[in-house]
Design a protein around this motif. Structure first.
Motif, mmCIF file in Angstrom:
data_model
loop_
_atom_site.group_PDB
_atom_site.id
_atom_site.type_symbol
_atom_site.label_atom_id
_atom_site.label_comp_id
_atom_site.label_asym_id
_atom_site.label_seq_id
_atom_site.Cartn_x
_atom_site.Cartn_y
_atom_site.Cartn_z
ATOM 1 N N LYS A 296 60.444 -22.876 -27.186
ATOM 2 C CA LYS A 296 59.097 -23.089 -27.700
ATOM 3 C C LYS A 296 58.862 -22.340 -29.010
ATOM 4 O O LYS A 296 57.807 -22.470 -29.627
ATOM 5 C CB LYS A 296 58.057 -22.672 -26.658
ATOM 6 N N HIS A 297 59.839 -21.569 -29.424
ATOM 7 C CA HIS A 297 59.728 -20.817 -30.668
ATOM 8 C C HIS A 297 60.894 -21.165 -31.592
ATOM 9 O O HIS A 297 61.988 -21.501 -31.128
ATOM 10 C CB HIS A 297 59.730 -19.310 -30.398
ATOM 11 N N GLU A 298 60.641 -21.062 -32.887
ATOM 12 C CA GLU A 298 61.705 -21.180 -33.876
ATOM 13 C C GLU A 298 62.144 -19.775 -34.270
ATOM 14 O O GLU A 298 61.312 -18.886 -34.453
ATOM 15 C CB GLU A 298 61.210 -21.947 -35.104
ATOM 16 N N LEU A 299 63.437 -19.592 -34.418
ATOM 17 C CA LEU A 299 63.996 -18.266 -34.645
ATOM 18 C C LEU A 299 64.460 -18.100 -36.085
ATOM 19 O O LEU A 299 65.029 -19.008 -36.689
ATOM 20 C CB LEU A 299 65.178 -18.014 -33.704
ATOM 21 N N LYS A 300 64.231 -16.906 -36.591
ATOM 22 C CA LYS A 300 64.652 -16.561 -37.947
ATOM 23 C C LYS A 300 65.314 -15.192 -37.926
ATOM 24 O O LYS A 300 64.769 -14.243 -37.366
ATOM 25 C CB LYS A 300 63.443 -16.544 -38.891
ATOM 26 N N LEU A 301 66.481 -15.096 -38.522
ATOM 27 C CA LEU A 301 67.181 -13.818 -38.603
ATOM 28 C C LEU A 301 66.675 -13.044 -39.816
ATOM 29 O O LEU A 301 66.848 -13.473 -40.960
ATOM 30 C CB LEU A 301 68.688 -14.050 -38.720
ATOM 31 N N GLU A 346 62.912 -12.870 -35.644
ATOM 32 C CA GLU A 346 61.503 -13.250 -35.550
ATOM 33 C C GLU A 346 61.399 -14.627 -34.907
ATOM 34 O O GLU A 346 62.113 -15.562 -35.306
ATOM 35 C CB GLU A 346 60.870 -13.256 -36.933
ATOM 36 N N ALA A 347 60.526 -14.750 -33.922
ATOM 37 C CA ALA A 347 60.296 -16.014 -33.235
ATOM 38 C C ALA A 347 58.861 -16.454 -33.478
ATOM 39 O O ALA A 347 57.931 -15.710 -33.167
ATOM 40 C CB ALA A 347 60.555 -15.857 -31.740
ATOM 41 N N THR A 348 58.687 -17.641 -34.033
ATOM 42 C CA THR A 348 57.344 -18.166 -34.280
ATOM 43 C C THR A 348 57.181 -19.481 -33.532
ATOM 44 O O THR A 348 58.145 -20.251 -33.371
ATOM 45 C CB THR A 348 57.093 -18.396 -35.781
ATOM 46 N N LEU A 349 55.977 -19.732 -33.073
ATOM 47 C CA LEU A 349 55.697 -20.912 -32.261
ATOM 48 C C LEU A 349 56.081 -22.181 -33.014
ATOM 49 O O LEU A 349 55.691 -22.388 -34.163
ATOM 50 C CB LEU A 349 54.217 -20.941 -31.888
ATOM 51 N N ALA A 350 56.857 -23.034 -32.348
ATOM 52 C CA ALA A 350 57.311 -24.273 -32.968
ATOM 53 C C ALA A 350 56.181 -25.296 -33.012
ATOM 54 O O ALA A 350 55.269 -25.283 -32.179
ATOM 55 C CB ALA A 350 58.502 -24.836 -32.189
ATOM 56 N N ALA A 351 56.249 -26.193 -33.971
ATOM 57 C CA ALA A 351 55.231 -27.238 -34.115
ATOM 58 C C ALA A 351 55.154 -28.080 -32.851
ATOM 59 O O ALA A 351 56.185 -28.502 -32.303
ATOM 60 C CB ALA A 351 55.568 -28.127 -35.317
ATOM 61 N N GLY A 352 53.948 -28.286 -32.377
ATOM 62 C CA GLY A 352 53.743 -29.117 -31.196
ATOM 63 C C GLY A 352 53.976 -28.418 -29.878
ATOM 64 O O GLY A 352 53.839 -29.033 -28.813
ATOM 65 N N ARG A 360 56.811 -13.446 -31.958
ATOM 66 C CA ARG A 360 57.481 -12.284 -31.395
ATOM 67 C C ARG A 360 58.509 -11.760 -32.384
ATOM 68 O O ARG A 360 59.046 -12.511 -33.193
ATOM 69 C CB ARG A 360 58.187 -12.623 -30.067
ATOM 70 N N LYS A 361 58.776 -10.471 -32.286
ATOM 71 C CA LYS A 361 59.871 -9.856 -33.028
ATOM 72 C C LYS A 361 60.775 -9.143 -32.033
ATOM 73 O O LYS A 361 60.321 -8.273 -31.286
ATOM 74 C CB LYS A 361 59.348 -8.866 -34.076
ATOM 75 N N TYR A 362 62.046 -9.535 -32.027
ATOM 76 C CA TYR A 362 63.038 -8.948 -31.129
ATOM 77 C C TYR A 362 63.937 -7.992 -31.909
ATOM 78 O O TYR A 362 64.348 -8.287 -33.042
ATOM 79 C CB TYR A 362 63.906 -10.040 -30.504
ATOM 80 N N TYR A 363 64.279 -6.864 -31.277
ATOM 81 C CA TYR A 363 65.164 -5.876 -31.901
ATOM 82 C C TYR A 363 66.368 -5.680 -30.986
ATOM 83 O O TYR A 363 66.245 -5.196 -29.854
ATOM 84 C CB TYR A 363 64.416 -4.571 -32.131
ATOM 85 N N ILE A 364 67.545 -6.072 -31.479
ATOM 86 C CA ILE A 364 68.756 -6.156 -30.665
ATOM 87 C C ILE A 364 69.744 -5.088 -31.114
ATOM 88 O O ILE A 364 70.151 -5.038 -32.283
ATOM 89 C CB ILE A 364 69.391 -7.562 -30.797
ATOM 90 N N ASP A 365 70.140 -4.232 -30.196
ATOM 91 C CA ASP A 365 71.079 -3.146 -30.467
ATOM 92 C C ASP A 365 72.415 -3.715 -30.945
ATOM 93 O O ASP A 365 73.004 -4.572 -30.283
ATOM 94 C CB ASP A 365 71.265 -2.337 -29.174
ATOM 95 N N GLU A 366 72.920 -3.226 -32.089
ATOM 96 C CA GLU A 366 74.162 -3.774 -32.636
ATOM 97 C C GLU A 366 75.372 -3.455 -31.766
ATOM 98 O O GLU A 366 76.349 -4.208 -31.759
ATOM 99 C CB GLU A 366 74.408 -3.255 -34.058
#
Length: 451
Positions: A296-301, A346-352, A360-366
């Motif tokens: 339901k979200h679009e993801l951006k690195l 970063e996850a933002t709500l997808a169209a529709g 949302r913003k996710y922080y993932i341990d390297e």
């Protein structure tokens, strides 16, 4: 997500769905044996030395440790090198998440105690070997929500795409067959602590099985079962989850309700449905910091950054409940924070699409590829939620466990919860012999309910 624009009409389409990413070259993969750790993190220390070099993590069980025992504090006697609160947070702004800063502003007594950084994350050698093979073979499928060409390791140790990073999180090493008693503690806005649920969580992380072979893998990377034992009104209830790696293995969810005395499919156990296990404070897709589909979200690195995150919190897992779960926030004196490099997605709500968390913003341990912190915003653009895992260091497995000892804050109501806590229980996370697939079947769930 980083794209090279070609045409004006193409630019817009690039952000609608992820591109089909090609596997990295052999030359790039070779870095996993030189400048990068076997899982793709930067091996070297940070420029100022505050983040040390990775030297293999912790892989030896403490002296006298027995399977299932509460694991000791790995760094007893260490003192904080820094404390950050509302008064000095501006000095460290770039290394703090929005959620942490919001907690500092909301609660003047809240602080984070920063300890020396220890890069304890580790995995078995076979997992490293498989990761190296995956690097040149793995490809995204199903619009970035699945992977093919990988098996039994991190699929994208040199990620170029946010969807690759999220799949790395899903397939991170957290043991194979594990079981843990647990309690879920809720703190209301008026300072009342209650136990919302108690029971047993069992995992079979199929993807992590050393004997996994292509012919044996049916597409389900994780099987989980939560059985409720307390409070009495919920005793006997259970949730069963089969999580598939792509569309060819659709997700399976079942629930056993004592009042109905039957197992039924539970499609509502996902997305933004309030999680009954946490008395509705958390959402189902916030469980384990990510539970179920993210479509339901679009993801951006966004990239990689240095951030203060909870880490190596064995001492917190040994604390008395009353000393840890305190009004407003977890007791700052019990929680250990360290400086680590993380990937930001970063996850933002997808169209529709519809979801109560518009962003949302996710922080993932390297080092471990696990989500350690994430923040959520509502439809009005207001920061609403901030979630965490305290991380449990388990060198006996060896692993850094982020799928235990996690929770979340509702910044608007002031309530929060701590899930999968073993504090004051005689058993922590126990390693089990291989669990048969039948243990995680709906039929077995029904049998257990009628016993």
């Amino acid at each position: 997500m980083f794209y090279k624009p070609l045409l004006t009409t193409l630019i817009a389409s690039l952000f609608i769905a992820p591109l089909a990413q090609a596997a990295v070259s052999a030359d790039e993969a070779a870095k996993l044996k030189t400048t990068l750790t076997p899982l793709g993190a930067e091996k070297a220390a940070s420029k100022d030395g505050s983040i040390p070099s990775w030297e293999g993590g912790l892989t030896k069980a403490p002296a006298g440790y027995k399977n299932g025992d509460p694991r000791p504090d790995m760094f007893p006697g260490e003192k904080p090198v820094l404390s950050i609160n509302a008064k000095n947070m501006a000095q460290f702004d770039a290394k703090l998440t929005d959620g942490v800063k919001a907690l500092m502003k909301k609660y003047p007594d809240f602080r984070i105690d920063v300890y020396p950084t220890h890069r304890t994350a580790a995995a078995p050698q076979y997992f490293y070997d498989n990761t190296f093979k995956n690097a040149t073979k793995a490809k995204l499928v199903d619009n970035g929500l699945g992977v093919e060409g990988a098996l039994g390791g991190i699929p994208f140790p040199l990620p170029k795409d946010a969807y690759e990073v999220i799949l790395n999180h899903r397939l991170a090493f957290t043991g194979v067959n594990t079981q843990s008693p647990l309690r879920v503690w809720v703190m209301t806005s008026d300072g009342k602590r209650t136990m919302a649920s108690g029971g047993t969580q069992t995992f079979r992380r199929v993807w992590n099985d050393p004997d996994l072979a292509t012919g044996k893998f049916d597409g389900y990377y994780s099987l989980g079962k939560f059985t409720v034992s307390e409070p009495g009104s919920k005793s006997g209830e259970a949730i069963l989850a089969h999580d598939g790696i792509n569309a060819s293995a659709p997700r399976g969810l079942w629930q056993y309700l004592v009042g109905q005395r039957r197992v039924r499919k539970a499609p509502s156990v996902g997305y933004d449905t309030p999680d009954a296990v946490t008395s509705g404070i958390g959402l189902f897709d916030e469980a384990f910091n990510l539970f179920g589909p993210i479509d339901k979200h679009e993801l951006k690195l966004i990239g990689k950054k240095e951030l203060y995150i909870p880490y190596n919190n064995n001492r917190a897992a040994l604390a008395k409940v009353a000393d840890l779960v305190t009004p407003n926030t977890l007791n700052p004196a019990q929680v250990r924070w360290e400086l680590h490099r993380v990937w930001e997605v970063e996850a933002t709500l997808a169209a529709g699409k519809r979801h109560v968390a518009a962003k949302r913003k996710y922080y993932i341990d390297e080092d471990s590829w696990q989500i350690i912190l994430f923040d959520g915003w509502d439809a009005k653009g207001d920061l609403w939620r901030t979630n965490y895992t305290l991380t449990l260091t388990a060198p006996d497995i060896p692993a850094l466990l982020g799928n235990f000892f996690w929770g979340g804050y509702d910044l608007q109501t002031g309530a929060y919860y701590l899930n999968m806590a073993t504090n004051e229980l005689p058993v922590q996370v126990k390693v089990l012999p291989t669990l048969q697939r039948s243990f995680f079947s709906p039929e077995e769930l029904a049998n257990e309910g009628t016993r």
